[in-house]
Motif scaffolding. Structure first.
Motif, PDB file in Angstrom:
ATOM      1  N   TYR A 237       0.855  -1.427  -0.042  1.00 48.02           N
ATOM      2  CA  TYR A 237       0.029  -0.101   0.136  1.00 48.02           C
ATOM      3  C   TYR A 237       0.835   1.293   0.093  1.00 48.02           C
ATOM      4  O   TYR A 237       0.196   2.361  -0.016  1.00 48.02           O
ATOM      5  CB  TYR A 237      -0.783   0.017   1.051  1.00 48.02           C
ATOM      6  CG  TYR A 237      -1.943  -1.224   1.223  1.00 48.02           C
ATOM      7  CD1 TYR A 237      -3.306  -0.854   0.263  1.00 48.02           C
ATOM      8  CD2 TYR A 237      -1.880  -2.508   1.727  1.00 48.02           C
ATOM      9  CE1 TYR A 237      -4.056  -1.714   0.371  1.00 48.02           C
ATOM     10  CE2 TYR A 237      -2.826  -3.296   1.826  1.00 48.02           C
ATOM     11  CZ  TYR A 237      -4.031  -2.942   0.916  1.00 48.02           C
ATOM     12  OH  TYR A 237      -4.608  -3.913   1.142  1.00 48.02           O
ATOM     13  N   LEU A 238       2.111   1.106  -0.194  1.00 50.15           N
ATOM     14  CA  LEU A 238       3.117   2.232  -0.162  1.00 50.15           C
ATOM     15  C   LEU A 238       2.683   3.497  -1.239  1.00 50.15           C
ATOM     16  O   LEU A 238       2.601   4.733  -0.732  1.00 50.15           O
ATOM     17  CB  LEU A 238       4.453   1.854  -0.211  1.00 50.15           C
ATOM     18  CG  LEU A 238       4.924   1.073   1.038  1.00 50.15           C
ATOM     19  CD1 LEU A 238       6.323   0.447   0.767  1.00 50.15           C
ATOM     20  CD2 LEU A 238       4.797   1.704   2.358  1.00 50.15           C
ATOM     21  N   PRO A 239       2.452   2.748  -2.283  1.00 50.99           N
ATOM     22  CA  PRO A 239       2.136   4.118  -3.360  1.00 50.99           C
ATOM     23  C   PRO A 239       0.867   4.890  -2.638  1.00 50.99           C
ATOM     24  O   PRO A 239       0.686   6.019  -3.299  1.00 50.99           O
ATOM     25  CB  PRO A 239       1.873   3.379  -4.537  1.00 50.99           C
ATOM     26  CG  PRO A 239       2.862   2.115  -4.488  1.00 50.99           C
ATOM     27  CD  PRO A 239       2.507   1.813  -3.027  1.00 50.99           C
TER      28      PRO A 239
ATOM     29  N   TRP B 247      -1.615   9.743  -0.548  1.00 49.52           N
ATOM     30  CA  TRP B 247      -2.459  10.483   0.421  1.00 49.52           C
ATOM     31  C   TRP B 247      -1.822  11.361   1.272  1.00 49.52           C
ATOM     32  O   TRP B 247      -2.237  12.259   1.767  1.00 49.52           O
ATOM     33  CB  TRP B 247      -3.365   9.480   1.175  1.00 49.52           C
ATOM     34  CG  TRP B 247      -4.616   8.590   0.195  1.00 49.52           C
ATOM     35  CD1 TRP B 247      -4.547   7.643  -0.302  1.00 49.52           C
ATOM     36  CD2 TRP B 247      -5.357   9.662  -0.373  1.00 49.52           C
ATOM     37  NE1 TRP B 247      -5.742   7.575  -1.215  1.00 49.52           N
ATOM     38  CE2 TRP B 247      -6.326   8.835  -1.210  1.00 49.52           C
ATOM     39  CE3 TRP B 247      -6.119  10.936  -0.141  1.00 49.52           C
ATOM     40  CZ2 TRP B 247      -7.486   9.116  -1.851  1.00 49.52           C
ATOM     41  CZ3 TRP B 247      -7.237  11.406  -0.755  1.00 49.52           C
ATOM     42  CH2 TRP B 247      -7.934  10.345  -1.737  1.00 49.52           C
ATOM     43  N   ALA B 248      -0.585  10.930   1.480  1.00 50.37           N
ATOM     44  CA  ALA B 248       0.391  11.752   2.320  1.00 50.37           C
ATOM     45  C   ALA B 248       0.688  13.229   1.825  1.00 50.37           C
ATOM     46  O   ALA B 248       0.669  14.179   2.412  1.00 50.37           O
ATOM     47  CB  ALA B 248       1.577  11.148   2.986  1.00 50.37           C
TER      48      ALA B 248
ATOM     49  N   ILE C  64      -9.239  13.176   3.626  1.00 50.64           N
ATOM     50  CA  ILE C  64      -7.619  12.621   3.230  1.00 50.64           C
ATOM     51  C   ILE C  64      -6.892  11.968   4.524  1.00 50.64           C
ATOM     52  O   ILE C  64      -6.341  10.642   4.035  1.00 50.64           O
ATOM     53  CB  ILE C  64      -6.760  13.793   2.922  1.00 50.64           C
ATOM     54  CG1 ILE C  64      -7.492  14.625   1.638  1.00 50.64           C
ATOM     55  CG2 ILE C  64      -5.352  13.532   2.591  1.00 50.64           C
ATOM     56  CD1 ILE C  64      -6.863  15.974   1.240  1.00 50.64           C
ATOM     57  N   LYS C  65      -7.305  12.473   5.622  1.00 51.71           N
ATOM     58  CA  LYS C  65      -6.561  11.882   6.765  1.00 51.71           C
ATOM     59  C   LYS C  65      -7.061  10.454   6.874  1.00 51.71           C
ATOM     60  O   LYS C  65      -6.480   9.363   7.197  1.00 51.71           O
ATOM     61  CB  LYS C  65      -6.601  12.528   8.029  1.00 51.71           C
ATOM     62  CG  LYS C  65      -6.032  12.056   9.300  1.00 51.71           C
ATOM     63  CD  LYS C  65      -6.289  12.905  10.452  1.00 51.71           C
ATOM     64  CE  LYS C  65      -5.460  11.964  11.678  1.00 51.71           C
ATOM     65  NZ  LYS C  65      -6.061  10.640  11.825  1.00 51.71           N
TER      66      LYS C  65
ATOM     67  N   ASP D 120      -4.902   7.069   7.170  1.00 51.14           N
ATOM     68  CA  ASP D 120      -5.404   6.050   8.188  1.00 51.14           C
ATOM     69  C   ASP D 120      -5.327   4.556   7.632  1.00 51.14           C
ATOM     70  O   ASP D 120      -4.781   3.754   8.328  1.00 51.14           O
ATOM     71  CB  ASP D 120      -6.039   6.580   9.139  1.00 51.14           C
ATOM     72  CG  ASP D 120      -5.424   7.693  10.069  1.00 51.14           C
ATOM     73  OD1 ASP D 120      -4.488   8.407   9.976  1.00 51.14           O
ATOM     74  OD2 ASP D 120      -6.603   8.439  10.519  1.00 51.14           O
ATOM     75  N   TYR D 121      -6.331   4.692   6.678  1.00 53.47           N
ATOM     76  CA  TYR D 121      -6.725   3.306   6.294  1.00 53.47           C
ATOM     77  C   TYR D 121      -5.791   2.555   5.781  1.00 53.47           C
ATOM     78  O   TYR D 121      -5.002   1.328   6.078  1.00 53.47           O
ATOM     79  CB  TYR D 121      -7.833   3.468   5.359  1.00 53.47           C
ATOM     80  CG  TYR D 121      -8.209   2.045   4.736  1.00 53.47           C
ATOM     81  CD1 TYR D 121      -8.993   1.306   5.392  1.00 53.47           C
ATOM     82  CD2 TYR D 121      -7.827   1.781   3.402  1.00 53.47           C
ATOM     83  CE1 TYR D 121      -9.361  -0.018   4.725  1.00 53.47           C
ATOM     84  CE2 TYR D 121      -8.197   0.482   2.821  1.00 53.47           C
ATOM     85  CZ  TYR D 121      -9.029  -0.359   3.545  1.00 53.47           C
ATOM     86  OH  TYR D 121      -9.308  -1.330   2.960  1.00 53.47           O
ATOM     87  N   PHE D 122      -4.842   3.250   4.711  1.00 54.33           N
ATOM     88  CA  PHE D 122      -3.674   2.469   4.066  1.00 54.33           C
ATOM     89  C   PHE D 122      -2.684   2.183   4.989  1.00 54.33           C
ATOM     90  O   PHE D 122      -1.929   1.059   4.649  1.00 54.33           O
ATOM     91  CB  PHE D 122      -3.632   3.197   2.804  1.00 54.33           C
ATOM     92  CG  PHE D 122      -4.719   3.150   1.665  1.00 54.33           C
ATOM     93  CD1 PHE D 122      -5.045   1.922   1.178  1.00 54.33           C
ATOM     94  CD2 PHE D 122      -5.342   4.339   1.156  1.00 54.33           C
ATOM     95  CE1 PHE D 122      -5.829   1.801   0.177  1.00 54.33           C
ATOM     96  CE2 PHE D 122      -6.457   4.544   0.465  1.00 54.33           C
ATOM     97  CZ  PHE D 122      -6.690   2.855  -0.329  1.00 54.33           C
ATOM     98  N   THR D 123      -2.362   3.299   5.917  1.00 57.46           N
ATOM     99  CA  THR D 123      -1.258   3.089   6.759  1.00 57.46           C
ATOM    100  C   THR D 123      -1.484   1.713   7.444  1.00 57.46           C
ATOM    101  O   THR D 123      -0.612   0.864   7.822  1.00 57.46           O
ATOM    102  CB  THR D 123      -1.162   3.999   7.419  1.00 57.46           C
ATOM    103  OG1 THR D 123      -0.705   5.113   6.968  1.00 57.46           O
ATOM    104  CG2 THR D 123       0.213   3.851   8.517  1.00 57.46           C
TER     105      THR D 123
END
Length: 74
Positions: free
Chosen positions: A12-14, A19-20, A38-39, A43-46
Motif C-alpha cells: 500500500y506504499l504508493p 494520500w500523504a 484525506i486523513k 489512516d486506512y492505507f497505513t
C-alpha cells in the motif's frame, strides 16, 4: 508468493505516498475541509500496510523500514 504481493509488490506504499502528499497539499493550501477525508484515507492505507507487515507475508519483507523512509512529494 502471495497473490496480492505479486500484483502489488510495494503493498500500500504508493497509496500512502499519494494520500500523504494530498494531505500536505491541502494543509499548504489551507483547504481544511478536505483534511479529515484525506486523513481517513491515509489512516486506512497505513493500517492495511502495517497489517501485511506484521503478518510477515512472503513478498513484503522489509516494509517496516520502507514505511520509516516514506518520502512525501510536493
Amino acid at each position: 508468493m502471495n497473490p496480492f504481493a505479486e500484483k502489488h509488490p510495494q503493498g500500500y506504499l504508493p497509496k500512502i505516498q499519494y494520500w500523504a502528499t494530498a494531505l500536505a497539499e491541502a494543509a499548504y493550501l489551507g483547504e481544511a475541509d478536505r483534511i479529515p477525508y484525506i486523513k481517513s484515507k491515509l489512516d486506512y492505507f497505513t493500517g492495511r500496510q502495517m497489517e501485511i507487515t506484521k503478518k510477515d507475508i512472503p513478498g513484503f519483507e522489509g516494509t517496516s523500514s520502507m514505511l520509516n523512509n516514506l518520502t512525501i512529494y510536493k
